[in-house]
Design a protein around this motif. Sequence first.
Motif, PDB file in Angstrom:
ATOM      1  N   GLY A 251      12.419  73.914  53.644  1.00 33.62           N
ATOM      2  CA  GLY A 251      13.571  74.809  53.728  1.00 33.62           C
ATOM      3  C   GLY A 251      14.028  75.223  52.347  1.00 33.62           C
ATOM      4  N   ILE A 252      15.253  75.708  52.250  1.00 27.21           N
ATOM      5  CA  ILE A 252      15.805  76.148  50.973  1.00 27.21           C
ATOM      6  C   ILE A 252      17.206  75.562  50.796  1.00 27.21           C
ATOM      7  CG2 ILE A 252      14.478  78.286  50.868  1.00 27.21           C
ATOM      8  CD1 ILE A 252      16.969  79.755  51.930  1.00 27.21           C
ATOM      9  N   ILE A 253      17.621  75.447  49.533  1.00 28.75           N
ATOM     10  CA  ILE A 253      18.975  74.998  49.205  1.00 28.75           C
ATOM     11  C   ILE A 253      19.800  76.224  48.834  1.00 28.75           C
ATOM     12  CG2 ILE A 253      20.394  73.601  47.672  1.00 28.75           C
ATOM     13  CD1 ILE A 253      18.030  71.730  47.309  1.00 28.75           C
ATOM     14  N   VAL A 254      20.889  76.443  49.544  1.00 31.49           N
ATOM     15  CA  VAL A 254      21.776  77.587  49.286  1.00 31.49           C
ATOM     16  C   VAL A 254      23.157  77.036  48.956  1.00 31.49           C
ATOM     17  CG1 VAL A 254      22.710  79.742  50.193  1.00 31.49           C
ATOM     18  CG2 VAL A 254      20.471  78.935  50.971  1.00 31.49           C
ATOM     19  N   ASP A 255      23.678  77.368  47.757  1.00 32.90           N
ATOM     20  CA  ASP A 255      25.002  76.854  47.389  1.00 32.90           C
ATOM     21  C   ASP A 255      26.077  77.882  47.740  1.00 32.90           C
ATOM     22  OD1 ASP A 255      25.316  78.744  45.252  1.00 32.90           O
ATOM     23  OD2 ASP A 255      24.164  77.453  43.920  1.00 32.90           O
ATOM     24  N   TRP A 256      27.341  77.498  47.503  1.00 33.90           N
ATOM     25  CA  TRP A 256      28.472  78.331  47.925  1.00 33.90           C
ATOM     26  C   TRP A 256      28.510  79.663  47.190  1.00 33.90           C
ATOM     27  CZ3 TRP A 256      32.233  79.768  44.395  1.00 33.90           C
ATOM     28  CH2 TRP A 256      32.276  79.056  43.191  1.00 33.90           C
ATOM     29  N   ARG A 257      27.987  79.709  45.966  1.00 28.35           N
ATOM     30  CA  ARG A 257      27.967  80.979  45.234  1.00 28.35           C
ATOM     31  C   ARG A 257      27.024  81.970  45.905  1.00 28.35           C
ATOM     32  NH1 ARG A 257      27.600  77.385  40.823  1.00 28.35           N
ATOM     33  NH2 ARG A 257      29.458  77.307  39.497  1.00 28.35           N
ATOM     34  N   GLN A 258      25.847  81.480  46.309  1.00 32.07           N
ATOM     35  CA  GLN A 258      24.868  82.362  46.949  1.00 32.07           C
ATOM     36  C   GLN A 258      25.338  82.800  48.334  1.00 32.07           C
ATOM     37  OE1 GLN A 258      21.835  79.353  46.534  1.00 32.07           O
ATOM     38  NE2 GLN A 258      20.659  80.617  45.115  1.00 32.07           N
ATOM     39  N   MET A 259      26.012  81.898  49.055  1.00 36.93           N
ATOM     40  CA  MET A 259      26.479  82.241  50.396  1.00 36.93           C
ATOM     41  C   MET A 259      27.582  83.296  50.368  1.00 36.93           C
ATOM     42  SD  MET A 259      26.534  78.669  52.548  1.00 36.93           S
ATOM     43  CE  MET A 259      27.152  77.568  51.278  1.00 36.93           C
ATOM     44  N   ASN A 260      28.372  83.298  49.292  1.00 38.38           N
ATOM     45  CA  ASN A 260      29.528  84.208  49.232  1.00 38.38           C
ATOM     46  C   ASN A 260      29.592  84.932  47.891  1.00 38.38           C
ATOM     47  OD1 ASN A 260      30.991  83.011  51.780  1.00 38.38           O
ATOM     48  ND2 ASN A 260      30.506  81.261  50.487  1.00 38.38           N
TER      49      ASN A 260
END
Length: 416
Positions: A251-260
Motif C-alpha cells: 500500500g501507500i502512506i498518505v499523511d495529513w498534508r497530502q490528504m488535505n
Amino acid sequence: MILNRAERMLARRYLLPGKGEGFIFLVATISLIAVALGVAALIIVMSVMNGFRAELFDKIVGLNGHAVVQGYEGRLPDWQRIADTARKTPGVTSALPLIEQPLMASSNGRVEGVLVRGLRVQDIRSNPTITSNVLAGDIKAITPGSGKIAIGSRLADTLGAFPGSEVSLISPEGRSTVVGTVPRIVSYTVGAVFEVGVYDYDKAFVIMPMQDAQELLMLGDQVGMVEIQTSNPDRVSEILAPLRPLVEGRGIIVDWRQMNSALFQALEVERVAMFVVLSLIVLVAVFNILSSLIMLVRAKTRDIAILRTMGASRRGMMKVFVTVGVTIGSLGILLGIVLGAIFLFFRQNVVDAIQVVTGQNLWDPSVRFLTDLPSKTDPVEVTAIVLTALILSFLATLYPAYKAAGTDPVQVLRYE
C-alpha cells in the motif's frame, strides 16, 4: 525616549486642542481611529484564519489521524504486522486498524452517497471527536452484531433518519448470479447521530463496528488501512520514514498534508495575502498621523520659534513632536486591541445579527466546511501587529519633527 519636565508639558499641551485648533484635533482623532480600525482588522482576520486552520486540523486529524497506511484495492494484507511495527516506531503514539469504503445509503425513499467507516468498538468510544459530539442516541449502543450504526447529523437530516430509524447500506460487492452481480443490501438501525462540525464529514460519515464492516464488505479478517497518530504532526514524514520499506508493495502512506494539501495551502496563501492587504489600512492611518503633525507644526511655528529663542534645543523639539505622534499611534493601537478582543468574543453574535438584518446566509457550512466562525489568537502575531503599527507610527513622525526642529526663530520672528 526620555523627556524632561518641560518637554513632557509641551507634548501634553500639543495633544490637547487649543484655541482655533479644532480641525487639527479632528484630523488627529481620525488618525487615532484609523490606526485602531487597522489594528483591530488585522487581529480579527488573523485570529479567524488561525481558528480556521486549527479547527480544520483538529477535526480532520481527529477522524483521519496524522497519516494512514492505505492498502491497494481497499485491502491491506498483513495489517497486524504493519500496525505493531508502527506502534514501535519512535514518535508514533497510536496505530489503529480501520475500514473505509464509499457506499450508498437508503432511508425513507431517499438515497445518498456515504462513507462507511469500520472501527474497533474501543476505538469508537475513545475517539473524542465522535464521543464528545453526539447529538442524539447513545454511542455505546454501537456494538458488534447489534446492527446499529452512528451517522453524521447532515446525513441524518438528508435521509430523514434519527435514532431508531432503519437505514439500508448498498454495496456493489454482492453475490454473483446468472444475470450478473447483485448488489448487497443490509439494513441497520441508527443508534447515534453525531456532528463533528465539518460539513463534508457530517453529511457522509457512517460509523460501525469493524466486524460488521468486514461482514458487509466481505473482507474476512482484513482491513482497508491503518490510521497513525504521531507526537509531532509537522514531522510526520520523517517519523514514518522507517515504515515505508515494510509498506512497499502492499500500500501507500498518505499523511495529513497530502490528504488535505489544497485546503491547507489555500488557507496559508489567504492568510498571508490578508495580512499584507490589511496592513495597508495601518499604513493609510499613519499617513493621517503625518498630515496632522504637519498641520500642528505649521500652526505652532511661532510658538516653536519663541521656545527656540528661550533655549529649547533642536533635539528637544524633535522629541516633543515624535512623542505626540507616537502617543496618537499607541492610543490607536490600544483601542484596536480592545476592539479586536470585543469583536472576537462576540463574533458569532455579530455574524448572526448580520444574517438577520440582511436575510442572507453568511455562514453556509456546505461552503465554509465549519458550522461556526472559529477564532484562535496567536500572541506572537498580535505582538508583530502591534510592533508594525508602532514602528510605522514612529516613522510617520520623523519628517514633521525634523521640520519643527529646523524652524529658524530669526526668520519667523523677524516681523513680530
